[in-house]
Motif scaffolding. Structure first.
Motif, mmCIF file in Angstrom:
data_model
loop_
_atom_site.group_PDB
_atom_site.id
_atom_site.type_symbol
_atom_site.label_atom_id
_atom_site.label_comp_id
_atom_site.label_asym_id
_atom_site.label_seq_id
_atom_site.Cartn_x
_atom_site.Cartn_y
_atom_site.Cartn_z
ATOM 1 N N UNK A 1 0.859 -1.186 0.000
ATOM 2 C CA UNK A 1 0.000 0.000 0.000
ATOM 3 C C UNK A 1 0.896 1.237 0.000
ATOM 4 N N UNK A 2 0.670 2.132 -0.937
ATOM 5 C CA UNK A 2 1.455 3.349 -1.089
ATOM 6 C C UNK A 2 0.488 4.527 -1.132
ATOM 7 N N UNK A 3 0.682 5.489 -0.211
ATOM 8 C CA UNK A 3 -0.167 6.687 -0.137
ATOM 9 C C UNK A 3 -1.645 6.324 -0.075
ATOM 10 N N UNK A 4 -1.962 5.262 0.688
ATOM 11 C CA UNK A 4 -3.352 4.877 0.847
ATOM 12 C C UNK A 4 -3.925 4.094 -0.313
ATOM 13 N N UNK A 6 -3.664 0.672 -2.865
ATOM 14 C CA UNK A 6 -3.119 -0.675 -2.930
ATOM 15 C C UNK A 6 -2.469 -0.874 -4.292
ATOM 16 N N UNK A 7 -1.202 -1.236 -4.303
ATOM 17 C CA UNK A 7 -0.476 -1.500 -5.536
ATOM 18 C C UNK A 7 -0.593 -2.982 -5.877
ATOM 19 N N UNK A 8 -1.087 -3.292 -7.077
ATOM 20 C CA UNK A 8 -1.298 -4.674 -7.488
ATOM 21 C C UNK A 8 -0.030 -5.322 -8.031
ATOM 22 N N UNK A 9 0.955 -4.535 -8.418
ATOM 23 C CA UNK A 9 2.190 -5.095 -8.942
ATOM 24 C C UNK A 9 2.037 -5.737 -10.311
ATOM 25 N N UNK A 10 1.163 -5.208 -11.148
ATOM 26 C CA UNK A 10 0.942 -5.773 -12.479
ATOM 27 C C UNK A 10 1.987 -5.215 -13.433
ATOM 28 N N UNK A 11 2.764 -6.042 -14.125
ATOM 29 C CA UNK A 11 3.729 -5.519 -15.109
ATOM 30 C C UNK A 11 2.998 -4.798 -16.241
ATOM 31 N N UNK A 12 3.552 -3.686 -16.663
ATOM 32 C CA UNK A 12 2.880 -2.895 -17.698
ATOM 33 C C UNK A 12 3.906 -2.009 -18.399
ATOM 34 N N UNK A 13 3.502 -1.476 -19.532
ATOM 35 C CA UNK A 13 4.285 -0.506 -20.296
ATOM 36 C C UNK A 13 3.515 0.807 -20.360
ATOM 37 N N UNK A 14 4.245 1.898 -20.165
ATOM 38 C CA UNK A 14 3.630 3.229 -20.227
ATOM 39 C C UNK A 14 4.079 3.889 -21.523
ATOM 40 N N UNK A 15 3.123 4.337 -22.310
ATOM 41 C CA UNK A 15 3.410 4.945 -23.599
ATOM 42 C C UNK A 15 2.996 6.409 -23.559
ATOM 43 N N UNK A 16 3.995 7.302 -23.498
ATOM 44 C CA UNK A 16 3.731 8.733 -23.553
ATOM 45 C C UNK A 16 4.876 9.401 -24.303
ATOM 46 N N UNK A 17 4.936 10.708 -24.240
ATOM 47 C CA UNK A 17 5.941 11.443 -25.021
ATOM 48 C C UNK A 17 7.358 11.175 -24.534
ATOM 49 N N UNK A 18 7.531 10.694 -23.316
ATOM 50 C CA UNK A 18 8.882 10.456 -22.789
ATOM 51 C C UNK A 18 9.543 9.267 -23.463
ATOM 52 N N UNK A 19 8.760 8.328 -23.974
ATOM 53 C CA UNK A 19 9.316 7.106 -24.542
ATOM 54 C C UNK A 19 8.973 7.013 -26.035
ATOM 55 N N UNK A 20 9.090 8.125 -26.737
ATOM 56 C CA UNK A 20 8.719 8.131 -28.147
ATOM 57 C C UNK A 20 9.648 7.252 -28.980
#
Length: 455
Positions: A1-4, A6-20
């Protein structure tokens, strides 16, 4: 639990302008079973999402990994690896089909239905199964601004409590109606903007057609002469109005403008003291004085040089005046909407003001070409001896050292000593080294873990 939360710990990819740089790879992996891809907007991404993965992207990634390890890959190895991946991807596709295909989860609805439909279309690529579901908040601008009244009526009808999810076809219809309103509003904005652009486009065609004629013509002396005589006519009419009495003439202003634009010092006051003189005589005398001045100036240089100077002056002045004119029109468009408060159509006001500015553009063009042609001074100098041959020097962008002296790597150094070498010791062209490729210093490490970490 972080900042109230619950973190599920699911692997994922984030696609935004930082990773073009990794965008194509991330989108291509979105069809692998169990893959979770979080994207700001998936509708405009150009990479195809195939269930089980994209074989072409997988091959490219494998080639990059091999290059990073310093291994050269030949075409036969690529074909072999592609055959292995085809079987693997076929198995992954079967798993994805069994699980229901691609699932798209939207956290809001776009202002345009076309974007939402493109996003839904990702789930049904070439007949593949898939599902899409959208979640909206009542605080979204789309609902709050364009569907606020209908949404309030729906919530009062069903007695919905805070935090409770609403699922009803009435709500879907309200959202669709809100999107139609936004689309209609944006269409009117584009339509109105096009009308303003048409005004500028008509002027652009006139200016560029005239400029093309100037570019194609080698002798523009007739054009310059006509501009000079039109300028003289403008000066006489401005300072000596046709129906004004002689006492109302602005002789000082005419004399000043004559010196500034025409480069002539003529006895305007003496001409005005003559009995029975009129505007036509002033204009004829100024034209004669200008023609004599032009002949004196043309005697200083050859006719070919004068034609070149005239063409250069004319084209430079057209370009300069047109850029300034576009700036004025842009400023005018930003403030012309205020005319609507005075019950006047801003578009008609813009057309009127733009036409006035275009007329002023033509007048300024004539005056500036005449001023340059009549007042520029010719200076002659003896030709300079040829300069010494230039030596081409390429400097390193980080160290500032001569790149021609680079590329000599010492021998017998340990990997740690090679990693500590300065950039000036690296071979020329080290800047094009990929981050996952071997470092040019020969330490055996990847470039990003060696000298690339310092860039």
């Amino acid at each position: 639990e972080v900042d109230g939360k619950v973190q599920k710990g699911i692997p994922h990819n984030v696609l935004n302008a930082r990773y073009h740089e990794q965008e194509a790879m991330i989108v291509a992996d979105a069809g692998i079973p169990g893959a979770v891809t979080i994207a700001t907007n998936m509708a405009g991404r150009g990479t195809d999402i195939q269930l089980g993965g994209n074989i072409d992207m997988r091959v490219l990634r494998w080639q990059d990994e091999q290059r990073g390890l310093g291994i050269e890959v030949n075409p036969e190895q690529v074909i072999s690896r592609k055959a292995e991946l085809e079987a693997e991807i076929a198995d992954l596709k079967a798993q994805a089909l069994a699980a229901g295909g691609l699932f798209v989860l939207g956290t809001e609805r776009h202002e345009s239905r076309r974007i939402d439909n493109q996003l839904r279309g990702r789930t049904g690529r070439q007949g593949d199964p898939g599902r899409s579901k959208f979640f909206l908040s009542c605080e979204d601008d789309l609902l709050r601004i364009f569907a606020g009244e209908r949404l309030d009526a729906i919530m009062r009808t069903f007695g919905v409590q805070d935090g409770e999810a609403i699922t009803h076809k009435w709500l879907n219809n309200a959202i669709a109606t809100a999107q139609k309103r936004v689309e209609a509003r944006n269409y009117e904005i584009r339509k109105n903007l096009l009308k303003y652009d048409d005004v500028v486009n008509d002027q652009r065609k006139a200016v560029f057609e005239q400029r093309a004629e100037f570019m194609a013509d080698e002798d523009l002396s007739d054009v310059v002469t006509e501009m000079r005589r039109d300028t003289i006519g403008d000066l006489v009419r401005r300072h000596l109005p046709p129906k004004a009495y002689a006492e109302q003439w602005d002789l000082e202003g005419l004399a000043e403008q004559t010196r500034s634009i025409l480069g002539l010092d003529v006895p305007v006051a003496e001409w005005a003291a003559e009995e029975g003189i009129a505007n036509e005589e002033f204009e004829e005398r100024l034209i004669a004085a200008c023609d004599a001045r032009v002949q004196e100036r043309e005697a200083l240089i050859s006719p070919a040089q004068m034609r070149t100077i005239e063409k250069s002056f004319l084209l430079q002045t057209v370009d300069l005046q047109w850029r300034e004119h576009l700036t004025h029109l842009d400023h005018l468009r930003n403030v012309i909407g205020l005319r609507g408060y005075g019950q006047r159509d801003p578009l008609n006001e813009y057309k009127t003001e733009a036409f006035s500015l275009f007329e002023k553009l033509l007048v300024d063009l004539r005056h500036n070409v005449t001023r340059w042609h009549m007042t520029v001074e010719f200076q002659f100098a003896d030709p300079q001896p040829p300069a010494a041959a230039f030596q081409e020097i390429h400097l390193d962008p980080l160290t500032g050292e001569n790149a021609a002296q680079m590329g000599v790597l010492p021998e017998g150094l340990s990997p740690e000593q090679r990693q500590a070498l300065p950039f000036s010791a690296l071979p020329a062209g080290w800047q094009q080294t990929g981050r996952n490729q071997a470092c040019p210093c020969g330490s055996g490490k990847k470039f990003k873990h060696c000298h690339g970490a310092l860039v």
